[in-house]
Design a protein around this motif. Sequence first.
Motif, PDB file in Angstrom:
ATOM      1  N   GLN A 292     -46.118  -2.963  32.097  1.00  0.00           N
ATOM      2  CA  GLN A 292     -46.411  -1.582  32.491  1.00  0.00           C
ATOM      3  C   GLN A 292     -46.346  -0.691  31.249  1.00  0.00           C
ATOM      4  O   GLN A 292     -45.274  -0.340  30.776  1.00  0.00           O
ATOM      5  CB  GLN A 292     -45.415  -1.109  33.549  1.00  0.00           C
ATOM      6  N   GLN A 293     -47.504  -0.313  30.754  1.00  0.00           N
ATOM      7  CA  GLN A 293     -47.573   0.439  29.501  1.00  0.00           C
ATOM      8  C   GLN A 293     -46.879   1.792  29.616  1.00  0.00           C
ATOM      9  O   GLN A 293     -46.307   2.277  28.641  1.00  0.00           O
ATOM     10  CB  GLN A 293     -49.034   0.633  29.089  1.00  0.00           C
ATOM     11  N   GLU A 294     -46.915   2.392  30.812  1.00  0.00           N
ATOM     12  CA  GLU A 294     -46.336   3.727  30.944  1.00  0.00           C
ATOM     13  C   GLU A 294     -44.823   3.731  30.664  1.00  0.00           C
ATOM     14  O   GLU A 294     -44.247   4.773  30.343  1.00  0.00           O
ATOM     15  CB  GLU A 294     -46.610   4.310  32.332  1.00  0.00           C
ATOM     16  N   LYS A 295     -44.167   2.558  30.782  1.00  0.00           N
ATOM     17  CA  LYS A 295     -42.737   2.488  30.494  1.00  0.00           C
ATOM     18  C   LYS A 295     -42.438   2.734  29.014  1.00  0.00           C
ATOM     19  O   LYS A 295     -41.303   3.044  28.652  1.00  0.00           O
ATOM     20  CB  LYS A 295     -42.184   1.121  30.913  1.00  0.00           C
ATOM     21  N   TYR A 296     -43.453   2.558  28.178  1.00  0.00           N
ATOM     22  CA  TYR A 296     -43.274   2.725  26.738  1.00  0.00           C
ATOM     23  C   TYR A 296     -43.828   4.058  26.233  1.00  0.00           C
ATOM     24  O   TYR A 296     -43.598   4.415  25.085  1.00  0.00           O
ATOM     25  CB  TYR A 296     -43.955   1.569  25.993  1.00  0.00           C
ATOM     26  N   GLU A 297     -44.524   4.787  27.089  1.00  0.00           N
ATOM     27  CA  GLU A 297     -45.212   6.005  26.659  1.00  0.00           C
ATOM     28  C   GLU A 297     -44.237   7.046  26.106  1.00  0.00           C
ATOM     29  O   GLU A 297     -44.555   7.765  25.145  1.00  0.00           O
ATOM     30  CB  GLU A 297     -46.016   6.591  27.819  1.00  0.00           C
ATOM     31  N   ASP A 298     -43.032   7.138  26.681  1.00  0.00           N
ATOM     32  CA  ASP A 298     -42.051   8.114  26.210  1.00  0.00           C
ATOM     33  C   ASP A 298     -41.621   7.852  24.767  1.00  0.00           C
ATOM     34  O   ASP A 298     -41.129   8.755  24.087  1.00  0.00           O
ATOM     35  CB  ASP A 298     -40.808   8.101  27.111  1.00  0.00           C
ATOM     36  N   MET A 299     -41.796   6.617  24.304  1.00  0.00           N
ATOM     37  CA  MET A 299     -41.362   6.247  22.954  1.00  0.00           C
ATOM     38  C   MET A 299     -42.371   6.694  21.893  1.00  0.00           C
ATOM     39  O   MET A 299     -42.038   6.774  20.711  1.00  0.00           O
ATOM     40  CB  MET A 299     -41.149   4.731  22.850  1.00  0.00           C
ATOM     41  N   TYR A 300     -43.609   6.982  22.302  1.00  0.00           N
ATOM     42  CA  TYR A 300     -44.670   7.293  21.342  1.00  0.00           C
ATOM     43  C   TYR A 300     -44.622   8.757  20.912  1.00  0.00           C
ATOM     44  O   TYR A 300     -44.586   9.662  21.747  1.00  0.00           O
ATOM     45  CB  TYR A 300     -46.049   6.997  21.938  1.00  0.00           C
ATOM     46  N   LEU A 301     -44.632   8.973  19.618  1.00  0.00           N
ATOM     47  CA  LEU A 301     -44.773  10.317  19.057  1.00  0.00           C
ATOM     48  C   LEU A 301     -46.172  10.386  18.457  1.00  0.00           C
ATOM     49  O   LEU A 301     -46.417   9.910  17.353  1.00  0.00           O
ATOM     50  CB  LEU A 301     -43.710  10.564  17.980  1.00  0.00           C
ATOM     51  N   ARG A 302     -47.110  10.945  19.205  1.00  0.00           N
ATOM     52  CA  ARG A 302     -48.514  10.968  18.791  1.00  0.00           C
ATOM     53  C   ARG A 302     -48.748  12.196  17.914  1.00  0.00           C
ATOM     54  O   ARG A 302     -48.518  13.327  18.343  1.00  0.00           O
ATOM     55  CB  ARG A 302     -49.434  10.968  20.015  1.00  0.00           C
ATOM     56  N   LEU A 303     -49.222  11.957  16.701  1.00  0.00           N
ATOM     57  CA  LEU A 303     -49.409  13.046  15.736  1.00  0.00           C
ATOM     58  C   LEU A 303     -50.738  13.746  15.949  1.00  0.00           C
ATOM     59  O   LEU A 303     -51.794  13.112  15.945  1.00  0.00           O
ATOM     60  CB  LEU A 303     -49.342  12.497  14.308  1.00  0.00           C
ATOM     61  N   ARG A 304     -50.663  15.056  16.150  1.00  0.00           N
ATOM     62  CA  ARG A 304     -51.869  15.882  16.256  1.00  0.00           C
ATOM     63  C   ARG A 304     -51.641  17.164  15.459  1.00  0.00           C
ATOM     64  O   ARG A 304     -50.533  17.699  15.441  1.00  0.00           O
ATOM     65  CB  ARG A 304     -52.192  16.205  17.720  1.00  0.00           C
ATOM     66  N   TRP A 305     -52.695  17.641  14.822  1.00  0.00           N
ATOM     67  CA  TRP A 305     -52.606  18.818  13.970  1.00  0.00           C
ATOM     68  C   TRP A 305     -53.542  19.909  14.466  1.00  0.00           C
ATOM     69  O   TRP A 305     -54.680  19.637  14.822  1.00  0.00           O
ATOM     70  CB  TRP A 305     -52.978  18.451  12.531  1.00  0.00           C
TER      71      TRP A 305
END
Length: 535
Positions: A292-305
């Motif tokens: 279940q990929q959503e279980k890991y989504e909280d761990m991602y810090l997606r960089l946007r500028w």
Amino acid sequence: MSAEDDENFLRSCFVSTGALNDLRSMWSPKCIVVGRTGSGKSALLLSLQEEEENVIKIDPESLSLNYISNSTIIQFFDSLGIDLNVFYQLLWRHVLAVELIKMKKQLNDEATSKSWIATLRQKLMGNPKKQKAINYLFEYGDSFWADTEERVREVVTKIEKGFEDQIGINIEAFKTKLTADMKDKNLESIQQTTEIVSKAQRVVNGVQLQELNAVMDLLSEDVFDDDQERFYIVIDDLDTGWVHDSIRFKLIRALIETIKKFKKVPNLKIVISLRADLLESVLSHTTSAGFQQEKYEDMYLRLRWSESQLKELSDKRISLLFKQQYTNSSASFYDIFSKKVGDTDAFSYMFERTLQRPRDVIAFVNQCLEDAAGQTSITHRTIRQAEDAYSQNRLRSLADEWREAYGDLEGVLECLSAVDPRFSAKDLTQEIMENACLTLMCDESDENGYGVFRKQCDLILSSQSTWDEMRKKVFEVLYSVGALGLKTRDGAPYAWSFQNQPTLQYNKVTDETTFAIHPMLFKALGKYTDPRRLI
């Protein structure tokens, strides 16, 4: 343009977007920095190392994990379909736990290590569970003072020996026998082989997860028990050639799962960086049933500028450049750049021709400075002139950035020169795609040999695929890399992979769908359309 070579400017010109606070916070689950090449991942990790005292930086190449891919035993059982994920997790947990203990307790030689271990055993004499955790750590090698490479070898050798002990025969002899049996179609022997494979899987499954969990408790309660001290492990450069491609995705997947387990230690954080495309590849190549990929989504810090953040970055870097080389007074972007390019704000004009990441902005500004040598300011004509070289360089860089994932892209990107800046799916005709295929088939410099488009061309030539499939692949890939955007209907904004969904759902493309070439590539492809409604 790379953070590791930018020490002078990076330290003085760091722009706070809130991402660094997320990484430093033990309360924030964000620990996997995800972004495209040039989006600031390495800069963020370098800043974390400067801000915090207790940071271990692990260079993936120093782990010598190619020792695994060079192990004929591990390779062999992997080829038989044995799930080695638990083994890979064991490897990461062991390496990370030992590195942390070494740093916390300053165990840099044999005498100090043995003294600390003896003291810990004495302290935990009445706790069988934690005694087991200590024994487990040393089951895979007790050389705390040794380098990481040696510990990797210890763990791998232990598993290899477990394979041979469980099976009861020499692995090399077994491989030779299996090859002969498969050739002769000896069903009875093949059945015996299946039983042996089952035994080998039990060796992997026999990795004592209970003891692994006890190690986490040991770290949390008896090693990292000072709430006032924060510890970090930082791992960058996972997208480089630190291990053979055959197991890289599996090792990264196991690392992600291992990081999740280390969250049990409250004042410890493991931070890694991953290119967005590499993360997608890892998940697509290693996803198992029930994942279940959503279980890991909280761990991602997606960089946007944002545009304002990149403008601040430009101002800071220009100011420092001028202080160092010309004058002690500050200078900002508009002190040296024209305020307008045509009717458009000059920085907005340049921003629209980037994938909204620092590296593109730095590249464009640098090109303008180079082309303006000897001038007193950078005029709108200089910006347009610099755009020629910048656009060509960005096209090549885009192809290089995604070469590992897709093979040669330059020939496919060049085919966009045959369509308008805004076009429909049917405008990408068979003739245009045939020309792209000819370019791909004639390119003898393609080190990857068979990228996705060259494979597609071969399938068409052998009547195993169609030009419609080729068209679909072109749109899916060029959208993912950022070369194309699209809008599904009139009045809707254009969607781009670096702003919106990272992948294209081609089944939603209709006759009303309009594609747009990214303005960054306009000059390289000979386009001159005003892009203000695109980005």
